[in-house]
Design an enzyme around this catalytic site. Sequence first.
Site, PDB file in Angstrom:
ATOM      1  N   ASP A 161     -11.889  -4.665  -2.353  1.00  0.00           N
ATOM      2  CA  ASP A 161     -10.449  -4.413  -2.485  1.00  0.00           C
ATOM      3  C   ASP A 161     -10.194  -2.946  -2.133  1.00  0.00           C
ATOM      4  O   ASP A 161     -10.719  -2.042  -2.792  1.00  0.00           O
ATOM      5  CB  ASP A 161     -10.009  -4.708  -3.918  1.00  0.00           C
TER       6      ASP A 161
ATOM      7  N   ASP B 275      -5.553  -6.379   2.193  1.00  0.00           N
ATOM      8  CA  ASP B 275      -6.469  -5.336   1.746  1.00  0.00           C
ATOM      9  C   ASP B 275      -7.672  -5.852   0.974  1.00  0.00           C
ATOM     10  O   ASP B 275      -8.457  -5.070   0.449  1.00  0.00           O
ATOM     11  CB  ASP B 275      -5.723  -4.321   0.877  1.00  0.00           C
ATOM     12  N   GLU B 276      -7.849  -7.160   0.900  1.00  0.00           N
ATOM     13  CA  GLU B 276      -8.966  -7.728   0.169  1.00  0.00           C
ATOM     14  C   GLU B 276      -9.766  -8.668   1.069  1.00  0.00           C
ATOM     15  O   GLU B 276      -9.232  -9.270   1.994  1.00  0.00           O
ATOM     16  CB  GLU B 276      -8.478  -8.504  -1.064  1.00  0.00           C
TER      17      GLU B 276
END
EC number: 2.7.7.7
Length: 418
Positions: free
Chosen positions: A9, A105-106
Amino acid sequence: MKRVIVHSDINHAYAQIEEMKNPAYRKVPMAVGGSEEKRNGIILAKNDLAKRYHIQTGESLREARAKCPDLLIVHPHYEEYIYYTEKIKDIYRQYTDRVESFGLDEAWMDLTHSQRLFGDGVHLASRIQEEVYRKTGMTVSMGVSFNKVFAKLGSDMKKKKGYILIDEENFRDVVWPRPVGDLLMVGHRTEAKLHQMGILTIGDLARADGTLLVRRFGKIGGMLYQFANGLDHSEVKPVGYQREIKSVGNGKTVVRDIENREQLYEVFRVIAESVAARLRDIHSKGSVVSVYMRDTGLCYIGFQQRLSQPTDLADEILHTAMFLARKDPRFDVRYRSVGIRVSDLTKLAYDQPDLFSDPRRREKERRAEAVIEEIRGRYGYHSCGMASVQLDSDLTDFDPKGTHTIHPVGFLDGSISL
């Protein structure tokens, strides 16, 4: 060989990217947020200095400024966020061919077989984390585990530049004391229902009666019971894997309230054009049109209708949307946000005519809409459009197709909505 699943993350990704582009932002409380004037004024991400003021993602800019009057608000640059987050995922792809994005974003990585080339999976995760920081200056938190659910939980627990290891030996000590709401797929409503059953922690869920959970929540109840007990066996999808798209839609929170049907028609026109263009982009037509309207009290109402034949035409989507909107029994209601979605998609390359349609007319409309979209692609969205949407340009001055709101795709395999 034991599974080594990593969830990565990028910490407050939008804010980190803005700091990378402009290092001066690291010295002041800064947050990435929308526009109060356009009524999408919420905090999307904040830097560490802003975090000290207890500013929360999702709260309004007004609430954030009340906590920190000197807070610097930076408007989002989604194209750049997509570019830089993909660069970071390119680093992941150097070590494994199984990298599955979970939002912008992960991502999950399966390092199980990578150990044959690069050594111990836990040390490899730390190595990847260091490489991201060395090459981009950005920090990522990581969870390392034997399944995707616990890996995700681990990255949520360890922020900044670090990782949490959750394995078969320690997961009862590490995971079970956590609040049940921390478990993947447990939303606020499910959490409240679990609390009513006396299930407060993930351990409570793991020790609960699985049959009772299925009876109360259906299949999701059994799935959550398995998750809590570490029985998630889902695979990390390989690079290039494409989920099947189940629906296409767009919505808009308008700059001021929609007060009448004429204004609603204008806003729906813009949204319908976007939905139709996106359907053609994926060479699909849809048979079900759904609309939603949210009033100024944030009360939601929605309707849907099945069409006589699949469509990718803006006019047909628009007229169906307006027909559905008239089903709202409330009078003199003002809408704050509205949206259209088309589902039950098919890849039919030809029209299936019915008794009341003209295939030649439909193909002519399709060509005209395609030309408009081509002009917009070359010269910008505002280079070509319907005169009707200029009657109230304050309401219709937006490009829903070009607006990026990026959410995590569904954890459950098999579908994604655009």
